[in-house]
Motif scaffolding. Sequence first.
Motif, mmCIF file in Angstrom:
data_model
loop_
_atom_site.group_PDB
_atom_site.id
_atom_site.type_symbol
_atom_site.label_atom_id
_atom_site.label_comp_id
_atom_site.label_asym_id
_atom_site.label_seq_id
_atom_site.Cartn_x
_atom_site.Cartn_y
_atom_site.Cartn_z
ATOM 1 N N PRO A 49 0.771 -1.671 -0.272
ATOM 2 C CA PRO A 49 -0.152 0.032 -0.002
ATOM 3 C C PRO A 49 0.800 1.571 0.000
ATOM 4 C CG PRO A 49 -1.393 -1.917 1.654
ATOM 5 C CD PRO A 49 0.260 -2.089 1.234
ATOM 6 N N ASP A 50 1.943 0.854 0.439
ATOM 7 C CA ASP A 50 3.411 2.414 0.697
ATOM 8 C C ASP A 50 3.418 2.437 -0.460
ATOM 9 O OD1 ASP A 50 4.741 0.408 0.886
ATOM 10 O OD2 ASP A 50 6.003 1.542 2.391
ATOM 11 N N ARG A 51 3.918 2.605 -1.595
ATOM 12 C CA ARG A 51 3.629 2.018 -2.695
ATOM 13 C C ARG A 51 3.209 2.650 -4.152
ATOM 14 N NH1 ARG A 51 8.515 -2.509 -4.027
ATOM 15 N NH2 ARG A 51 9.220 -2.785 -1.989
ATOM 16 N N ILE A 52 1.444 2.789 -3.699
ATOM 17 C CA ILE A 52 0.993 2.264 -4.034
ATOM 18 C C ILE A 52 0.302 3.827 -4.706
ATOM 19 C CG2 ILE A 52 -1.741 2.439 -5.132
ATOM 20 C CD1 ILE A 52 -1.606 -0.235 -3.616
ATOM 21 N N LYS A 53 0.327 4.148 -6.066
ATOM 22 C CA LYS A 53 0.013 5.804 -6.207
ATOM 23 C C LYS A 53 -0.950 5.368 -7.432
ATOM 24 C CE LYS A 53 1.667 10.203 -7.338
ATOM 25 N NZ LYS A 53 2.700 11.160 -7.757
ATOM 26 N N LEU A 54 -2.543 6.077 -6.925
ATOM 27 C CA LEU A 54 -3.825 6.478 -7.506
ATOM 28 C C LEU A 54 -4.016 7.718 -8.318
ATOM 29 C CD1 LEU A 54 -5.341 3.913 -5.071
ATOM 30 C CD2 LEU A 54 -5.248 3.274 -7.968
ATOM 31 N N MET A 55 -3.977 8.099 -9.873
ATOM 32 C CA MET A 55 -4.285 8.851 -10.169
ATOM 33 C C MET A 55 -5.429 8.994 -11.073
ATOM 34 S SD MET A 55 0.158 10.370 -10.666
ATOM 35 C CE MET A 55 0.111 8.823 -11.482
ATOM 36 N N GLY A 56 -6.120 9.519 -11.400
ATOM 37 C CA GLY A 56 -6.719 9.829 -12.613
ATOM 38 C C GLY A 56 -8.660 10.418 -12.641
ATOM 39 N N LEU A 57 -8.033 11.028 -10.669
ATOM 40 C CA LEU A 57 -9.372 11.949 -10.080
ATOM 41 C C LEU A 57 -10.049 12.814 -11.073
ATOM 42 C CD1 LEU A 57 -9.745 11.293 -6.506
ATOM 43 C CD2 LEU A 57 -10.899 10.146 -8.098
ATOM 44 N N LYS A 58 -10.479 13.682 -10.816
ATOM 45 C CA LYS A 58 -10.945 15.158 -11.925
ATOM 46 C C LYS A 58 -10.238 15.556 -10.992
ATOM 47 C CE LYS A 58 -15.060 18.538 -12.596
ATOM 48 N NZ LYS A 58 -15.873 18.901 -12.168
ATOM 49 N N GLY A 59 -9.697 16.600 -12.010
ATOM 50 C CA GLY A 59 -8.426 17.911 -11.489
ATOM 51 C C GLY A 59 -7.106 17.366 -11.112
ATOM 52 N N GLY A 60 -6.606 15.981 -11.932
ATOM 53 C CA GLY A 60 -5.612 15.652 -11.371
ATOM 54 C C GLY A 60 -5.068 15.150 -9.802
ATOM 55 N N CYS B 24 -14.706 11.920 -3.010
ATOM 56 C CA CYS B 24 -13.452 12.205 -3.829
ATOM 57 C C CYS B 24 -13.735 11.565 -5.615
ATOM 58 C CB CYS B 24 -12.357 10.923 -3.486
ATOM 59 S SG CYS B 24 -12.449 9.296 -4.415
ATOM 60 N N GLY B 25 -15.232 11.164 -6.065
ATOM 61 C CA GLY B 25 -15.425 11.738 -7.465
ATOM 62 C C GLY B 25 -15.415 10.367 -7.757
ATOM 63 N N LEU B 26 -15.338 9.128 -7.200
ATOM 64 C CA LEU B 26 -15.011 7.573 -7.885
ATOM 65 C C LEU B 26 -16.491 7.646 -8.709
ATOM 66 C CD1 LEU B 26 -13.542 5.603 -5.398
ATOM 67 C CD2 LEU B 26 -12.661 6.840 -7.524
ATOM 68 N N GLU B 27 -17.780 7.632 -7.767
ATOM 69 C CA GLU B 27 -19.400 7.394 -8.328
ATOM 70 C C GLU B 27 -19.226 7.997 -9.751
ATOM 71 O OE1 GLU B 27 -19.251 9.017 -5.488
ATOM 72 O OE2 GLU B 27 -20.168 7.467 -4.252
ATOM 73 N N ALA C 92 -19.643 6.189 -14.081
ATOM 74 C CA ALA C 92 -20.827 6.869 -14.237
ATOM 75 C C ALA C 92 -20.041 7.034 -15.973
ATOM 76 C CB ALA C 92 -21.377 7.487 -13.714
ATOM 77 N N LYS C 93 -18.642 7.280 -16.094
ATOM 78 C CA LYS C 93 -18.403 8.243 -17.443
ATOM 79 C C LYS C 93 -17.052 7.052 -18.270
ATOM 80 C CE LYS C 93 -17.962 13.110 -16.111
ATOM 81 N NZ LYS C 93 -16.691 13.999 -15.817
ATOM 82 N N GLY C 94 -16.793 5.413 -17.685
ATOM 83 C CA GLY C 94 -16.197 4.468 -18.190
ATOM 84 C C GLY C 94 -15.212 4.992 -17.805
ATOM 85 N N LYS C 95 -14.344 6.014 -17.036
ATOM 86 C CA LYS C 95 -13.138 6.170 -16.856
ATOM 87 C C LYS C 95 -12.476 5.319 -15.583
ATOM 88 C CE LYS C 95 -13.420 10.849 -18.695
ATOM 89 N NZ LYS C 95 -12.634 11.983 -18.349
#
Length: 429
Positions: free
Chosen positions: A63-74, A86-89, A93-96
């Motif tokens: 977990p300490d090495r995982i970096k997750l990106m792609g949310l709105k606003g970078g 955080c906007g996961l829904e 919904a947009k299939g991203k």
Amino acid sequence: TRHQISPLTTTHRAVVTVRTRRTMATVKIGIKWGKESLEVDVDTSQSGLEFKTLLFSLTGVPPDRIKLMGLKGGKAINDDTDLSTCGLEDLAAKGKKLMMMGSTASIIEAPKDAMLFVEDLPENEQEAAGMKNFSPGLTNLGNTCYMNSTIQCLYAVPELRDVLNNEAPAAESGRLPDGPRALTEATRDLFNELKRSKEAVTPFRFLALLRQLFPQFAQVGQGGVYMQQDAEECYSQIMQTLCRQVPAVDQLFGLKLEMKLKSEETGEERTEVKTEYAFKCNITINVNHLTEGFEIALDETRELRSEAVGRDIVFKGSSKVSKLPQYLNVQLVRFFWKQDIQAKAKIMRAVTFPVQLDMYQYCTDEYKLELDPARQDKMIVDDEAAEARLKLVAEANAAADALTAADKAAARPGAAAGGSAGASGSGSG
């Protein structure tokens, strides 16, 4: 069983609230990790750390090495990120997909032996330890960088050091060596001193002999300061001296050129074989690559005495390599004589060059026949290596295409249902 919440325990209300919150619906999120794609059911009531822990169970990335990106606003998902806000829904919904970065490689372990720093050594050992992996430098004795760089360049050739130690002529008893022999001995002794020394070497003796034998390097300017000199001229004088005193040096650096000239006026032909210690690249305003400068330098136009007409006439032709040395010195000829100012001028032009220089095209036809067997063997090895690289690239592309096709199939509506029915039918059969 229904029970009444006691007013004495507000903590119980908090626990009930948390449990009620964790019953929220999950969201299916796509994860892109390198060449792999995942689909994960995410409980939006959890934190970013719990999400990363789930991904750890699927990928093996801590977990300490995982970096997750792609949310709105970078924005990135941190350990304390609230997944419900955080906007996961919207992302689902947009299939991203979320982009995941992190490696499963093991953590580098600390060295078993304690690291010892140079500054922790005794004072008398610090300088020697610092120079262990480097050859010592040469003291600049006043604009002698041209000589120092030439010496360091020649010192880097181990065969030259061996030849000077084993084949340099010994001084005759009771007689001082002449200039060329003295310079050869000084070169040998200076190389040996560079090999033994742990600190910068001062080449007093070598410099004095060089200036005595070649007075051009003893020129002084205003204020009596020794003038700067050209490193290539220094290299040429030293090399010619060493080759005359120790013929084996010629085998290391001597380049044999065969020049063929012809007069268009009389049809006379001239052939000349000479030894050079540098393969010249003449730089002009039109030269962009090393090979272009070679072609200019190899073209020859000379005025020679004609026996047919009894006067000087123009001969034109070119030179070809008839023997390559073990070490080829390439000279970028940047200086030329400007008539208007009666002085040398330098051409400041970038000239590109290959990592490996193929000299085959500059060789005589006779010498090419000598080179052909080894050249053919090398071409076979290079072709096999190229085929192996192409095969690896093709396999990697095929694997990537297969993953892309699988992703597209999984994304089609009804793909999961269709696959399940097919599997059931197969089982019945």
